[in-house]
Design a protein around this motif. Structure first.
Motif, PDB file in Angstrom:
ATOM      1  N   GLY A 193       0.797  -1.219   0.000  1.00  0.00           N
ATOM      2  CA  GLY A 193       0.000   0.000   0.000  1.00  0.00           C
ATOM      3  C   GLY A 193       0.832   1.272   0.000  1.00  0.00           C
ATOM      4  N   ASP A 194       0.121   2.398   0.016  1.00  0.00           N
ATOM      5  CA  ASP A 194       0.730   3.727   0.036  1.00  0.00           C
ATOM      6  C   ASP A 194       0.718   4.244   1.471  1.00  0.00           C
ATOM      7  N   PRO A 195       1.869   4.469   2.083  1.00  0.00           N
ATOM      8  CA  PRO A 195       1.912   4.916   3.480  1.00  0.00           C
ATOM      9  C   PRO A 195       1.365   6.320   3.709  1.00  0.00           C
ATOM     10  N   HIS A 196       1.137   7.051   2.605  1.00  0.00           N
ATOM     11  CA  HIS A 196       0.609   8.417   2.720  1.00  0.00           C
ATOM     12  C   HIS A 196      -0.816   8.529   2.195  1.00  0.00           C
ATOM     13  N   ALA A 197      -1.440   7.398   1.937  1.00  0.00           N
ATOM     14  CA  ALA A 197      -2.781   7.412   1.347  1.00  0.00           C
ATOM     15  C   ALA A 197      -3.841   7.899   2.322  1.00  0.00           C
ATOM     16  N   ILE A 198      -3.701   7.577   3.600  1.00  0.00           N
ATOM     17  CA  ILE A 198      -4.709   7.913   4.603  1.00  0.00           C
ATOM     18  C   ILE A 198      -4.047   8.707   5.723  1.00  0.00           C
ATOM     19  N   LYS A 199      -4.598   9.870   6.026  1.00  0.00           N
ATOM     20  CA  LYS A 199      -4.022  10.724   7.059  1.00  0.00           C
ATOM     21  C   LYS A 199      -4.465  10.231   8.435  1.00  0.00           C
ATOM     22  N   LEU A 200      -3.511   9.897   9.260  1.00  0.00           N
ATOM     23  CA  LEU A 200      -3.781   9.389  10.603  1.00  0.00           C
ATOM     24  C   LEU A 200      -2.924  10.138  11.618  1.00  0.00           C
ATOM     25  N   PRO A 201      -3.408  10.298  12.848  1.00  0.00           N
ATOM     26  CA  PRO A 201      -2.650  11.042  13.869  1.00  0.00           C
ATOM     27  C   PRO A 201      -1.432  10.269  14.361  1.00  0.00           C
TER      28      PRO A 201
END
Length: 340
Positions: A193-201
């Motif tokens: 996957g893309d480690p920057h695909a979903i913004k998480l805290p």
């Protein structure tokens, strides 16, 4: 000296025999009876089932460890046992077995702190390792930074205020349908996957502390999953695994880097079950090098719970004069009475 280590703090029953001397640290046997397949049916460790499984396995696994090492109880100089922290029922099995074994054979008994044992695993694979150093312990129950002042003296300088990284990995892995243990499966899936695909805290708290908090990260991931499902959208599991792994790894890396900049350690030890995570191992090596330090990590076989790490920690505790009697009790707490 030969030292027997016994581990039963969670869902692994393990016994090991080490030959430990001032300039020699050799694993003669390290037997582990895993309960993963049993607990996979429930998606996590069931404490009562774990305790019963330890009772069934501990005598046989200890006999096997002695036989494989080519020694008998008369050769053993000390019995080391994990006495805290962990699941209390599981710990009691190991502690009571070790007490009986040591008392019946006139062998010194040494209580071991499970967290210190994880760090001690690094001594078995890194002959040059000596305190002081920075230890980063990341497991299912703990995420902490320690200043290791001596082989037996630890000073906690940072810790999670709620959940641990390992528990956070397993929880989200289970929710998105990955097999137990979810952390290992997430590690592999994250590469797709893309480690920057979903913004998480980030689980790393502010600059004024070296502490973590993983509850907000878990909640954000769960909310994202629920939003996808409620809208009829398929959860992008690979992207979520990559983004979630990235958030945890970068959070641990940030506090490790902060500790290095504030205290200038020459060595960083990464230990605990989550030390097997390939993303974390790679990132902390980068952080250590950037901070002018070297990274020491036990081989994957010694990252999980095992008797060898308990025997190693027990050896150093024995050398420091630590002993326990038949009144030794197990404790679920990180700082048991016998260590105070």
């Amino acid at each position: 000296m030969y030292i027997l280590g016994i581990e039963s703090s969670c869902d692994e029953t393990s016994a090991a025999v080490l030959c430990m001397e001032e300039d020699r640290r050799k694993i003669l046997s390290n037997m582990v009876a895993s309960q993963i397949e049993t607990h996979r049916l429930y998606g996590g460790v069931v404490p009562e089932i774990a305790s019963r499984a330890h009772i069934e396995a501990i005598t046989g696994i200890t006999s096997e460890a002695l036989k494989t090492a080519g020694v008998t109880l008369s050769d053993i100089g000390a019995v080391a046992v994990t006495a805290a922290p962990g699941l209390i029922g599981a710990l009691l099995v190991g502690v009571n077995f070790a007490k009986s074994l040591a008392y019946a054979n006139g062998i010194p008994l040494v209580p071991v702190n499970h967290i210190k044992a994880h760090v001690a695993a690094a001594y078995l694979s890194d002959p040059q390792l000596k305190p002081p150093f920075l230890a980063v312990v990341v497991s299912g129950g703990h995420t902490s930074l320690f200043e290791v002042c001596s082989y037996t003296e630890f000073k906690e300088i940072g810790a999670t205020r709620d959940d641990a990284a390992g528990e956070a990995f397993d929880k989200i892995g289970r929710v998105i349908g990955l097999p137990y243990p979810g952390g290992a499966a997430l590690d592999k899936l994250a590469y797709e996957g893309d480690p920057h695909a979903i913004k998480l805290p980030s689980p790393a708290l502010g600059k004024e502390t070296l502490d973590f908090s993983f509850s907000g990260l878990k909640t954000a991931a769960l909310n994202y999953i629920n939003t996808c499902r409620q809208s009829g959208t398929e959860v992008p599991r690979a992207d979520l695994a990559a983004s979630y792994t990235h958030a945890i790894v970068e959070g641990v890396a940030a506090k490790t880097a902060q500790a290095l900049s504030e205290r200038r350690y020459k060595t960083v030890v990464l230990a605990g079950g989550v030390a097997a995570n390939s993303h974390l191992r790679r990132r902390l090596e980068e952080i250590a090098i950037a901070g002018g330090a070297r990274l020491s990590v036990p081989p994957i076989a010694l990252c999980g719970d095992n008797g060898a790490m308990v025997a190693a920690a027990g050896y150093f505790a024995y050398c420091a004069g630590q002993r326990a009697g038949t009144d030794l009790n197990a404790s679920a707490e990180d700082h048991p009475v016998w260590e105070q």
